[in-house]
Scaffold this motif. Structure first.
Motif, PDB file in Angstrom:
ATOM      1  N   ASP A 109       0.829  -1.209   0.000  1.00 20.38           N
ATOM      2  CA  ASP A 109       0.000   0.000   0.000  1.00 20.38           C
ATOM      3  C   ASP A 109       0.862   1.257   0.000  1.00 20.38           C
ATOM      4  O   ASP A 109       0.590   2.219  -0.715  1.00 20.38           O
ATOM      5  N   LYS A 110       1.918   1.250   0.827  1.00 23.04           N
ATOM      6  CA  LYS A 110       2.777   2.432   0.933  1.00 23.04           C
ATOM      7  C   LYS A 110       3.462   2.721  -0.396  1.00 23.04           C
ATOM      8  O   LYS A 110       3.454   3.859  -0.879  1.00 23.04           O
ATOM      9  N   ASP A 111       4.054   1.705  -1.006  1.00 25.53           N
ATOM     10  CA  ASP A 111       4.756   1.911  -2.272  1.00 25.53           C
ATOM     11  C   ASP A 111       3.811   2.397  -3.368  1.00 25.53           C
ATOM     12  O   ASP A 111       4.160   3.266  -4.175  1.00 25.53           O
ATOM     13  N   THR A 121       2.433   6.790  -6.768  1.00 25.04           N
ATOM     14  CA  THR A 121       1.356   7.560  -7.395  1.00 25.04           C
ATOM     15  C   THR A 121       1.744   9.038  -7.425  1.00 25.04           C
ATOM     16  O   THR A 121       1.570   9.729  -8.433  1.00 25.04           O
ATOM     17  N   ARG A 122       2.287   9.523  -6.315  1.00 27.66           N
ATOM     18  CA  ARG A 122       2.728  10.917  -6.249  1.00 27.66           C
ATOM     19  C   ARG A 122       3.967  11.155  -7.117  1.00 27.66           C
ATOM     20  O   ARG A 122       4.106  12.209  -7.747  1.00 27.66           O
ATOM     21  N   ILE A 138       2.330  13.458 -15.157  1.00 29.07           N
ATOM     22  CA  ILE A 138       1.134  12.691 -15.523  1.00 29.07           C
ATOM     23  C   ILE A 138       0.338  12.460 -14.237  1.00 29.07           C
ATOM     24  O   ILE A 138       0.804  11.771 -13.323  1.00 29.07           O
ATOM     25  N   PHE A 139      -0.850  13.048 -14.165  1.00 31.84           N
ATOM     26  CA  PHE A 139      -1.647  13.015 -12.940  1.00 31.84           C
ATOM     27  C   PHE A 139      -2.602  11.822 -12.987  1.00 31.84           C
ATOM     28  O   PHE A 139      -3.691  11.906 -13.555  1.00 31.84           O
ATOM     29  N   VAL A 140      -2.160  10.713 -12.428  1.00 31.47           N
ATOM     30  CA  VAL A 140      -2.939   9.478 -12.501  1.00 31.47           C
ATOM     31  C   VAL A 140      -3.168   8.885 -11.110  1.00 31.47           C
ATOM     32  O   VAL A 140      -2.662   9.390 -10.110  1.00 31.47           O
ATOM     33  N   CYS A 152       1.532   0.049 -10.366  1.00 28.38           N
ATOM     34  CA  CYS A 152       2.107  -0.501 -11.598  1.00 28.38           C
ATOM     35  C   CYS A 152       3.559  -0.086 -11.782  1.00 28.38           C
ATOM     36  O   CYS A 152       4.403  -0.900 -12.177  1.00 28.38           O
ATOM     37  N   ILE A 153       3.864   1.175 -11.499  1.00 30.05           N
ATOM     38  CA  ILE A 153       5.246   1.640 -11.660  1.00 30.05           C
ATOM     39  C   ILE A 153       6.172   0.961 -10.658  1.00 30.05           C
ATOM     40  O   ILE A 153       7.279   0.528 -11.004  1.00 30.05           O
ATOM     41  N   LYS A 154       5.731   0.840  -9.404  1.00 27.45           N
ATOM     42  CA  LYS A 154       6.582   0.153  -8.418  1.00 27.45           C
ATOM     43  C   LYS A 154       6.745  -1.313  -8.812  1.00 27.45           C
ATOM     44  O   LYS A 154       7.848  -1.883  -8.711  1.00 27.45           O
ATOM     45  N   GLY A 155       5.668  -1.938  -9.280  1.00 26.80           N
ATOM     46  CA  GLY A 155       5.762  -3.322  -9.740  1.00 26.80           C
ATOM     47  C   GLY A 155       6.709  -3.462 -10.915  1.00 26.80           C
ATOM     48  O   GLY A 155       7.494  -4.411 -11.013  1.00 26.80           O
TER      49      GLY A 155
END
Length: 453
Positions: free
Chosen positions: A256-258, A263-264, A272-274, A281-284
């Motif tokens: 959850d933390k990652d 996201t930020r 890119i504001f998503v 997805c990016i951490k994965g």
């Protein structure tokens, strides 16, 4: 003139955008399929249209009917757009962990929103699965969408999203990475891409508290893995029919933390504001970096807009409360910065035990320093008082000095947090810090635990 007949005709053909700074450590070309460009600001617009059109075609959805669906918010938004254009009513059943922004947006586009508790079993009559089914039975001329098992979900992505990605990459895509919730996106896109090139790898992003990763690897549906989590839009405590595990090459789980932190980062580093699932997805993606080679073309799908999380991941207070904010905790004062201005609650040696108990209740605290005219001379905590009460039921009318323990250790500002932590023992549950103005503040075990990142 070039125009769309209605807003639904603008769905799809979302851009593919190269990611740079946030994926600098990945030795491959990484492209983001940015689904926020859909009119409902999420990938779910695609399957919302498909599911409704298929239900109309086979008679499940009749003119003037009511659409009912359990949703994390994005599918509800897509359904709402279609319902407005086609003249249907919509009831969205949503879990209480979803952001307030999602609920407000659904109401703004005419949906009736029913909120259900998150921390219940799927079969519990209060769950949003069960409530959706019940409302469908009770509501005349209604249709229950059931995006989890409605195969029009994955078919939409097989017919639209997959072909778009193939065309935009000129068939050079080697990996597709996406968060998995209902399973429609990963299965539909994965099926199309593997038909084009069986060597394309399909990776799913899962979250802790979800069953997908272990089930994919072992075939075991482990209920011990199911627990409440914060990340929105991915992970499940059920196995939706839309998840075709045979198309998925592997999963990686993201905390959850990652997910919140990344996201930020996407907004700050890529402009890119998503939303929350994009962060996951990016951490994965970074966790999978050893799978990528320089010549690879990796596509990651960004599900929805960050506007739906401004009260959560993009709110410093929300992040800080959960220990997600990246802050440097090195000194004693760092762990109490959120309440350092509060007055230290004390009790005097000659006051009665009942006074200490009353203050504990009033201020919701467990430890109190004991003072006399010379300064700090002792301490009491709820454990001390409980033991004293068991030994003597009349202890409430005795003076504090008869039941108090040793005084709490005192440290100066600037003391390393490692040194402060060593002062906590089985016999000592708090530490006092001397502030610049000569006053003192209390540091508890809760403060230390809350600072752990």
């Amino acid at each position: 003139m070039d125009f769309s007949k209605n807003i639904l005709e603008t769905i799809g053909n979302t851009p593919l955008v190269k990611l740079n700074k946030i994926v600098a450590e990945i030795d491959a070309l990484v492209l983001a399929k940015v689904e926020t460009f859909n009119p409902g600001n999420s990938v779910k617009d695609r399957m919302a249209v498909k599911m409704i059109e298929d239900a109309e075609a086979d008679g499940r959805l009749q003119p003037g009917g009511t659409i009912i669906e359990g949703t994390s918010g994005n599918t509800g938004m897509g359904l709402a757009l279609v319902a407005i254009i086609k003249g249907y009513k919509l009831i969205c059943v949503i879990s209480d962990k979803q952001s307030k922004e999602k609920m407000d947006i659904l109401r703004a586009v005419g949906a009736k929103v029913v909120v259900c508790p998150t921390d219940v079993e799927p079969t519990d009559p209060r769950s949003y699965y069960s409530v959706s089914k019940r409302l469908a039975l009770e509501t005349p001329n209604s249709w229950y969408v059931n995006q989890y098992d409605n195969m029009s979900n994955s078919l939409a992505h097989y017919e639209q999203t997959g072909p778009e990605i193939w065309k935009q990459t000129d068939g050079k895509i080697t990996h597709f990475v996406v968060g998995v919730g209902t399973g429609g996106t990963i299965s539909g896109v994965g099926k199309y891409l593997k038909e084009k090139n069986p060597n394309i790898k399909i990776w799913g992003i899962d979250t802790y508290g979800s069953v997908f990763k272990k089930y994919h690897e072992t075939g075991i549906f482990d209920e011990n893995e199911i627990y409440s989590y914060i990340t929105e839009g991915i992970g499940e405590d059920i196995l939706p029919k839309n998840v075709d595990f045979s198309l998925i090459d592997g999963f990686t789980k993201v905390t959850d933390k990652d997910a919140a932190v990344y996201t930020r980062k996407i907004a700050l580093e890529e402009a890119i504001f998503v939303g929350n699932s994009a962060g996951a997805c990016i951490k994965g993606l970074l966790q999978l970096k050893e799978h990528f080679k320089p010549e690879d073309v990796v596509v990651v799908l960004f599900h929805d807009s960050g506007s739906r999380y401004v009260g959560k991941m993009f709110n410093d207070d929300w992040m800080r409360e959960r220990g997600f904010l990246e802050e440097n905790i090195t000194k004693a004062e760092d762990v109490i910065k959120d309440h350092i201005d509060k007055e230290l609650i004390v009790v005097r040696t000659e006051e009665l035990v009942s006074h200490a108990i009353e203050r504990m209740r009033k201020y919701k605290i467990s430890q109190i320093p004991v003072v006399d005219i010379t300064g700090f001379v002792g301490s009491v905590d709820e454990t001390d008082l409980f033991r004293s009460y068991v030994a003597d039921k009349n202890v409430a009318e005795k003076p504090i000095k008869e039941v108090m323990g040793k005084p709490f250790p005192i440290v100066k500002m600037g003391t390393p947090i490692e040194e402060v932590s060593k002062l906590f023992t089985k016999e000592n549950d708090a530490v006092l810090i001397e502030l610049e103005n000569g006053n003192h503040h209390i540091i508890t075990k809760y403060d230390i635990i809350g600072s752990i990142k």
